[in-house]
Design a protein around this motif. Structure first.
Motif, PDB file in Angstrom:
ATOM      1  N   ARG A 260      10.432  39.454 -40.876  1.00  0.00           N
ATOM      2  CA  ARG A 260      11.514  39.992 -41.679  1.00  0.00           C
ATOM      3  C   ARG A 260      12.768  40.269 -40.837  1.00  0.00           C
ATOM      4  O   ARG A 260      13.894  40.057 -41.296  1.00  0.00           O
ATOM      5  CB  ARG A 260      11.054  41.289 -42.352  1.00  0.00           C
ATOM      6  CG  ARG A 260       9.866  41.121 -43.268  1.00  0.00           C
ATOM      7  CD  ARG A 260      10.215  40.254 -44.455  1.00  0.00           C
ATOM      8  NE  ARG A 260      11.213  40.876 -45.311  1.00  0.00           N
ATOM      9  CZ  ARG A 260      11.816  40.262 -46.322  1.00  0.00           C
ATOM     10  NH1 ARG A 260      11.548  38.998 -46.566  1.00  0.00           N
ATOM     11  NH2 ARG A 260      12.697  40.897 -47.066  1.00  0.00           N
ATOM     12  N   THR A 263      14.595  37.060 -40.325  1.00  0.00           N
ATOM     13  CA  THR A 263      15.227  36.601 -41.555  1.00  0.00           C
ATOM     14  C   THR A 263      16.573  37.286 -41.765  1.00  0.00           C
ATOM     15  O   THR A 263      17.599  36.637 -42.029  1.00  0.00           O
ATOM     16  CB  THR A 263      14.308  36.869 -42.755  1.00  0.00           C
ATOM     17  OG1 THR A 263      13.084  36.145 -42.586  1.00  0.00           O
ATOM     18  CG2 THR A 263      14.980  36.433 -44.055  1.00  0.00           C
ATOM     19  N   PHE A 264      16.596  38.621 -41.634  1.00  0.00           N
ATOM     20  CA  PHE A 264      17.848  39.365 -41.802  1.00  0.00           C
ATOM     21  C   PHE A 264      18.816  39.089 -40.652  1.00  0.00           C
ATOM     22  O   PHE A 264      20.040  39.039 -40.858  1.00  0.00           O
ATOM     23  CB  PHE A 264      17.559  40.860 -41.912  1.00  0.00           C
ATOM     24  CG  PHE A 264      16.891  41.253 -43.199  1.00  0.00           C
ATOM     25  CD1 PHE A 264      17.533  41.093 -44.410  1.00  0.00           C
ATOM     26  CD2 PHE A 264      15.614  41.765 -43.202  1.00  0.00           C
ATOM     27  CE1 PHE A 264      16.925  41.453 -45.601  1.00  0.00           C
ATOM     28  CE2 PHE A 264      14.991  42.129 -44.385  1.00  0.00           C
ATOM     29  CZ  PHE A 264      15.653  41.964 -45.588  1.00  0.00           C
TER      30      PHE A 264
END
Length: 335
Positions: A260, A263-264
């Motif tokens: 995650r 991804t960000f």
């Protein structure tokens, strides 16, 4: 004339069965299928027509054409019942022995971040083979991010390893509250940087001076230096290493946190690059020198950096272990 999705060999009349059948049927089944189709034999030289493959998949709804992921033999064989059972047995024994609470059980892992974004999926016209996306460079600068998360759901402030020789405090200006870092010319965490991380870990993770803290990590060489283990021993930190080549299954940070974060992080780089490209578009389009360089790159690409050379240091094969045991520390000192 109706087509069946199968072709014949010129001059022989033999039917060529699609090559995908190699991964689906055994040799006896392929021979039986060839005879059933038309007394042909398997050649395996052609690919099936899309109509044949679509009809075949419709008849066999449990099958799906997928591209396998490359997995090393060490990783494939290390994740087995014996290694996993040994790790969880040691984990259970240490928790019961010292009555360690969930707030004092920590997982630590590290991952690399690059300054070059990874292009995201876009919609494109069918038939386009080479689809490019502008980035700041083809190979970015490597920065290591180390995190520790407790079983109680608490995450320590991040710890960074920057590719520099000397550390400057301004590199952490926007890193968030409590973030710390170290430097290494390669941007990777070595023994010296890991010792600094342990000081960072002690500052935020210790809840009481008389309580034990359990730290779970992989068995990289930088995590098993004598200086780091002596520091953990002096500060009541129990170090438990994961079995080798199993962090992709046993390390929760690797599976649920870093994915995650990247991804960000990639989305933030995408947004910043789009803004920079928008500002520089007019200047680049009006600059004849830039246009000439772009045309030259299209005709004859500029030389790129060579691929990294693989290294083999002859690392000793290890297993899950309590690194604070006297026998383990003596073995590490002997190495």
């Amino acid at each position: 004339m109706e087509t069946t999705g199968l072709e014949t060999t010129p001059g022989t009349g033999k039917i060529q069965i699609p090559v995908y059948i190699v991964d689906i049927f055994s040799n006896d089944q392929k021979e039986a299928l060839a005879k059933k189709i038309g007394n042909g034999r398997y050649l395996g030289k052609v690919f099936p027509l899309s109509s044949w493959l679509s009809r075949f998949l419709m008849r066999h709804s449990t099958l799906l054409l997928r591209r396998p992921q490359a997995t090393s033999l060490s990783r494939a064989t290390a994740f087995n019942q014996h290694n996993v059972s040994m790790f969880f047995t040691k984990l259970k024994d240490e928790i019961e022995r010292f009555a360690i609470e969930s707030a004092n059980i920590w997982n630590m892992d590290e991952s690399d971040l690059t300054t070059v974004r990874k292009p995201v999926a876009v919609l494109a016209q069918r038939g386009i083979r080479n689809l490019g996306s502008a980035t700041s460079a083809e190979r970015g600068v490597l920065v290591t991010l180390a995190l520790a998360v407790s079983a109680g759901g608490v995450c320590l402030p991040p710890f960074y390893v920057f590719p520099r020789k000397k550390f400057r405090g301004d590199v952490l200006a926007a890193a968030g509250f409590g973030a710390d870092g170290a430097t290494n010319p390669s941007g990777l965490m070595q023994g010296e940087q890991f010792l600094k991380f342990l000081n960072h870990f002690k500052k935020y993770a210790r809840t009481a001076p008389d309580s034990k803290t359990l730290l779970i990590l992989d068995n990289r060489e930088s995590h098993m230096t004598i200086a780091a283990l002596d520091f953990c021993k002096d500060n009541e930190i129990i170090v438990l290493s994961l079995p080798p080549y199993t962090s992709h299954e046993l390390q929760p940070i690797d599976r649920g946190v870093f994915g995650r974060i990247k991804t960000f992080y990639n989305a933030a780089l995408e947004h910043s690059n789009d803004g920079a490209e928008k500002e520089n578009n007019d200047e680049e389009n009006n600059d004849p020198e830039v246009s000439a360089k772009a045309a030259l790159e299209h005709v004859r690409p500029f030389p790129k950096a060579p691929p990294r050379e693989p290294t083999n240091r002859g690392r000793k094969r290890r297993k899950s272990a309590l690194l604070m045991d006297e026998d383990e520390m003596e073995a590490l000192r002997a190495e």
